[in-house]
Scaffold this motif. Structure first.
Motif, PDB file in Angstrom:
ATOM      1  N   GLU A 116      -0.252  -4.812  -7.247  1.00 53.86           N
ATOM      2  CA  GLU A 116      -0.366  -6.204  -7.693  1.00 53.86           C
ATOM      3  C   GLU A 116      -0.039  -6.340  -9.171  1.00 53.86           C
ATOM      4  O   GLU A 116       0.444  -7.372  -9.620  1.00 53.86           O
ATOM      5  CB  GLU A 116      -1.794  -6.709  -7.471  1.00 53.86           C
ATOM      6  N   LEU A 117      -0.359  -5.313  -9.922  1.00 48.81           N
ATOM      7  CA  LEU A 117      -0.069  -5.288 -11.354  1.00 48.81           C
ATOM      8  C   LEU A 117       0.681  -4.002 -11.664  1.00 48.81           C
ATOM      9  O   LEU A 117       0.488  -2.985 -10.990  1.00 48.81           O
ATOM     10  CB  LEU A 117      -1.367  -5.295 -12.174  1.00 48.81           C
ATOM     11  N   ALA A 144      -8.501   1.526  -3.116  1.00 50.74           N
ATOM     12  CA  ALA A 144      -7.675   0.367  -2.756  1.00 50.74           C
ATOM     13  C   ALA A 144      -8.322  -0.485  -1.674  1.00 50.74           C
ATOM     14  O   ALA A 144      -7.921  -1.622  -1.461  1.00 50.74           O
ATOM     15  CB  ALA A 144      -6.306   0.834  -2.280  1.00 50.74           C
ATOM     16  N   ARG A 150      -9.015  -3.407 -12.365  1.00 48.12           N
ATOM     17  CA  ARG A 150      -7.609  -3.454 -12.743  1.00 48.12           C
ATOM     18  C   ARG A 150      -6.817  -2.250 -12.248  1.00 48.12           C
ATOM     19  O   ARG A 150      -5.657  -2.389 -11.849  1.00 48.12           O
ATOM     20  CB  ARG A 150      -7.489  -3.601 -14.268  1.00 48.12           C
ATOM     21  N   THR A 158      -2.536  -0.880  -5.824  1.00 46.27           N
ATOM     22  CA  THR A 158      -1.969  -1.644  -4.707  1.00 46.27           C
ATOM     23  C   THR A 158      -0.660  -2.338  -5.079  1.00 46.27           C
ATOM     24  O   THR A 158      -0.050  -2.985  -4.236  1.00 46.27           O
ATOM     25  CB  THR A 158      -2.964  -2.718  -4.215  1.00 46.27           C
ATOM     26  N   THR A 209      -7.384  -0.680  -9.551  1.00 47.57           N
ATOM     27  CA  THR A 209      -7.169  -0.936  -8.122  1.00 47.57           C
ATOM     28  C   THR A 209      -5.936  -1.812  -7.932  1.00 47.57           C
ATOM     29  O   THR A 209      -5.116  -1.570  -7.035  1.00 47.57           O
ATOM     30  CB  THR A 209      -8.398  -1.630  -7.497  1.00 47.57           C
ATOM     31  N   GLN A 210      -5.796  -2.818  -8.788  1.00 47.69           N
ATOM     32  CA  GLN A 210      -4.618  -3.694  -8.676  1.00 47.69           C
ATOM     33  C   GLN A 210      -3.329  -2.931  -8.986  1.00 47.69           C
ATOM     34  O   GLN A 210      -2.288  -3.229  -8.408  1.00 47.69           O
ATOM     35  CB  GLN A 210      -4.775  -4.897  -9.619  1.00 47.69           C
ATOM     36  N   GLN A 221       0.452  -3.858 -17.200  1.00 40.15           N
ATOM     37  CA  GLN A 221      -0.330  -5.097 -17.046  1.00 40.15           C
ATOM     38  C   GLN A 221      -1.804  -4.761 -16.809  1.00 40.15           C
ATOM     39  O   GLN A 221      -2.697  -5.414 -17.353  1.00 40.15           O
ATOM     40  CB  GLN A 221       0.199  -5.902 -15.857  1.00 40.15           C
TER      41      GLN A 221
END
Lengths: 340, 427
Positions: free
Chosen positions: B404-405, B241, B396, B402, B398-399, B409
């Motif tokens: 974000e997704l 992250a 992706r 965190t 990582t998102q 997604q």
């Protein structure tokens, strides 16, 4: 100077100046004949072009040519760096960047990381620039007063400007990491350590803080120069009239400082839109994409990822370039309306 | 002063006389771009010095760069015609269109085919079945390291040979809690390192036609585990992250500093761990964690490749042939503590030159794991565009970690990124 008012260094300085003058004169005498011959050949009216030609050549090679190449890349696709092997794709790169189902939700955009970079940059610019202008102004006002150690404080505030952005980021990374100096301090006083660079909110805060810390000195210096150019008689007159301090600030200092403030604002805006180096080293754009900015998106898309999507990167950089152009035009427009 | 014609002529003769010996001993200068994980750069330089002593007409200049530059800058340099003659690379298939086929310049191509054939295929262009473009500097296998001292101090038994990923996560958490260290289980921020976890959960990565098909049930399960471990604090946020995009991050420093109980990385860390950790604590390589589908590591490695842009293909081939010779590769592997990707050497005992018992044990442990590598892992490693898949996975997931997704997604984005990348490459 000695008590008699005679500068003992003058003879030495005079000799140095004479030597320099001789060298300069020699050079001029050597250059004059060919320049005269050239002027006779091309005419006096064309001579200015001859003198600016070297600078224009450098500008053309290092600024204009890359800009034209960037435009070419922006309208072509593929991963090849060779211009001839890149197929023309029209506005596809721009359309891909700008295609969104909901512009307020980056996750709905085709290039979600571009929009995250855009929103992060907007957020950063709004906060960093406004805070930096305010803090620089406050610091300049304080440093303009007759305070003890004024020279020392002026140097202290300016010192971070001299550091490389990478050094700035590494220093703060050392302070903010899990086992860094700040957490060590917190633990020493019995407080729970915080993941300063791994929580999105904190990472954004520190990105702004570090950027202000690193650049504030420069803007403070400009504002200080602006403050010192305000005629002292105005303050004396205000003092004689018994004008309160806040009124002096609003009615004298701020209006007369406005042209300088405008310069600071525009320079700060342009610098903030281009933010990359110190934040990239400090957070790497993370956590996730919390501190991913436009320039990092362009860099990663074009150069950092193994797949170099140069067209997309070029299109994004053109959008960034247009943003900067608008800001610069705004500066010119506002500058025209502001009394010098 | 009277001008004489004798002086310029004498000067010219003197100059020519000086130039004759220089041209007689003119050297071909070859540039080699190299990165080092540990001390292998020094070993390589030493071996090249010996090559140069016997081949006075060739000089090899080693440009030692950061690992990141190999992946980011080298491809641009090669593409723009400014590349070196040779380089040590890890994106074996991704750069294949720029490689030089050494076959016509090698004295004995059969030796290469006999000893390197499975790995030569990793460096070939699609459709090429016989080219020789480079030699693997080492075969790598991913795997886990544990801080044995911490396990012992915490009195947590080390999970056995068939222990699952969940077992290891549980044990590592217990150790971290007992030892009061900040990190329980870490994995390099790399799609390559994530692959064994996914394959163990049943990920296939490709469809029946061999095209990328990433987000299947096995991959999804592994992604869920990764996200959950971050949520639970079992995995440190610093590694996955703590960055954006495709940037690689390792936890080798945290492991060497005794801040981490279990580190999933690979055998290339052995040399530096032997050097850095010394007697500070006991560390050991543990068997591959298992899942319902496999207990596999991921193969990989780095290769010394030759680029087609070289002006000296014959000399490059001489250097490559020297390095690929059994004796030289054996010495390089033994001194660098690397597993050689040489079929002949694989059948012979190697005498790794280290006094570190953990390092010797670790090398043996990794050597045993080579035989257990799953065929999906080999297929993934051999796929020329695997970097696209690795990168999309890292960015992706990582998102997703965190927030974000959502995971859904993130999985959709991985598929889309890979499809987009393949489309761009095809243009």
């Amino acid at each position: 100077m000695n008590p008699g008012g005679v500068d003992l260094n003058r003879p030495r300085e005079g000799a140095a100046a004479a030597a320099l003058s001789a060298v300069y004169g020699g050079l001029m005498r050597a250059v004059e004949p060919p320049i005269n011959r050239l002027q006779r050949a091309i005419g006096a009216a064309r001579m200015p072009y001859f003198f600016i030609a070297p600078n224009l050549a450098i500008f053309g090679i290092f600024v204009i040519t890359p800009m034209l190449l960037n435009i070419w890349y922006g309208f072509t696709g593929g991963t090849s760096i060779e211009l001839a092997s890149r197929p023309f794709v029209g506005g596809e790169n721009f359309a891909s960047l700008l295609r969104c189902a909901d512009y307020l939700d980056p996750a709905s955009c085709e290039r979600d990381r571009f929009w995250r970079g855009l929103y992060n940059t907007g957020f950063f610019v709004a906060l960093q620039v406004s805070l930096m202008v305010l803090l620089s102004l406050a610091t300049a006002l304080v440093l303009n007063r007759r305070i003890i150690g004024r020279g020392f404080f002026r140097a202290v505030y300016f010192y971070p400007v001299l550091l490389s952005p990478v050094v700035v980021a590494l220093i703060w990374k050392w302070v903010l990491q899990r086992s860094g100096a700040l957490n060590a301090g917190l633990e020493a006083v019995g407080t729970t350590p915080v993941q300063w660079l791994l929580e999105p909110g904190w990472a954004r805060f520190w990105a702004i803080f570090v950027s202000i810390w690193a650049h504030m000195g420069f803007y403070t210096l400009i504002l200080l120069a602006g403050l010192q150019s305000i005629p002292a008689e105005l303050y004396e007159a205000a003092q004689m009239d018994g004008t309160p301090g806040w009124r002096v600030f609003w009615r004298i200092t701020l209006p007369l400082l406005m042209p300088t403030m405008l310069v600071v604002l525009v320079l700060g805006l342009i610098r903030a839109v281009q933010v990359f180096d110190e934040v990239y080293v400090l957070t790497g754009g993370g956590p996730g994409s919390a501190t991913l900015f436009m320039v990092q998106f362009i860099y990663e898309t074009g150069f950092s990822n193994q797949l170099h999507i140069l067209g997309l990167a070029a299109a994004a950089s053109m959008i960034l370039g247009l943003t900067l152009l608008v800001l610069t035009l705004l500066q010119l427009r506002l500058g025209q309306g502001t009394p010098a | 002063m009277r001008t004489t014609w004798r002086n310029p002529i004498l000067a010219a003769i003197g100059l020519i006389a000086l130039m004759v010996p220089a041209s007689a001993y003119a050297q071909v200068e070859l540039r080699l771009t190299w990165y080092s994980d540990g001390g292998e750069g020094d070993v390589m330089r030493d071996l090249l010095n010996r090559f140069e002593q016997k081949n006075a007409d060739v000089k090899v200049i080693m440009d030692v760069v950061a690992f990141r530059a190999i992946n980011e800058n080298l491809p641009v340099m090669v593409q723009s015609g400014q590349g070196p003659d040779m380089a040590r690379v890890v994106d074996l298939g991704g750069l294949s269109k720029f490689y030089l086929d050494l076959t016509p310049h090698l004295p004995d191509p059969a030796y290469w085919h006999a000893n390197f054939e499975p790995f030569l295929a990793w460096m070939r262009r699609p459709g090429d079945a016989a080219g020789i473009s480079g030699v693997m500097t080492q075969l790598t296998v991913t795997g886990g390291f544990i801080n044995k001292t911490l396990f012992d101090q915490a009195k947590i038994p080390v999970p056995g040979a068939t222990a699952s990923w969940e077992d290891w996560a549980k044990a590592a958490s217990a150790v971290a809690k007992a030892a009061k260290i900040p990190m329980a289980l870490a994995m390099d921020r790399s799609g390559h390192r994530f692959a064994p976890l996914a394959i163990d959960q049943g990920a296939k990565y490709f469809d029946a036609q061999g095209n990328p098909a990433i987000a299947d049930a096995g991959f999804r399960k592994a992604a869920e585990m990764l996200v959950d471990w971050h949520k639970q604090g079992i995995m440190p946020k610093e590694i996955w992250a703590g960055a954006s995009g495709t940037a690689y991050k390792g936890a080798n420093e945290e492991f060497a500093n005794s801040q981490l109980a279990y580190y999933y990385s690979g055998n290339w860390q052995i040399g530096q761990f032997a050097k850095q950790i010394g007697d500070t604590f006991d560390w050991t390589v543990v068997p591959e964690p298992c899942g319902p589908a496999a207990c596999t590591g991921m193969p990989g490695g780095a290769a010394l490749v030759a680029f087609a842009g070289t002006k000296h293909p014959k000399e490059v081939a001489r250097v490559m042939d020297y390095f690929a010779s059994e004796a030289v590769l054996k010495e390089f592997s033994e001194r660098s503590l690397f597993i050689p990707a040489h079929l002949g050497l694989a059948k012979k005992p190697l005498e790794f030159r280290t006094d570190s018992r953990p390092a010797r044990d670790a090398l043996n442990a990794y050597a045993q794991q080579v035989a257990k590598i799953d065929k999906v892992a080999f297929q993934y490693q051999g796929y020329a565009n695997n970097r696209l898949m690795f990168n999309a996975t890292v960015t992706r997931l990582t998102q997703a970690i965190t927030g974000e997704l959502t995971l859904d997604q993130a999985l959709q984005r991985i598929e889309a990124d890979v499809a987009e990348g393949l489309k761009e490459k095809a243009k």
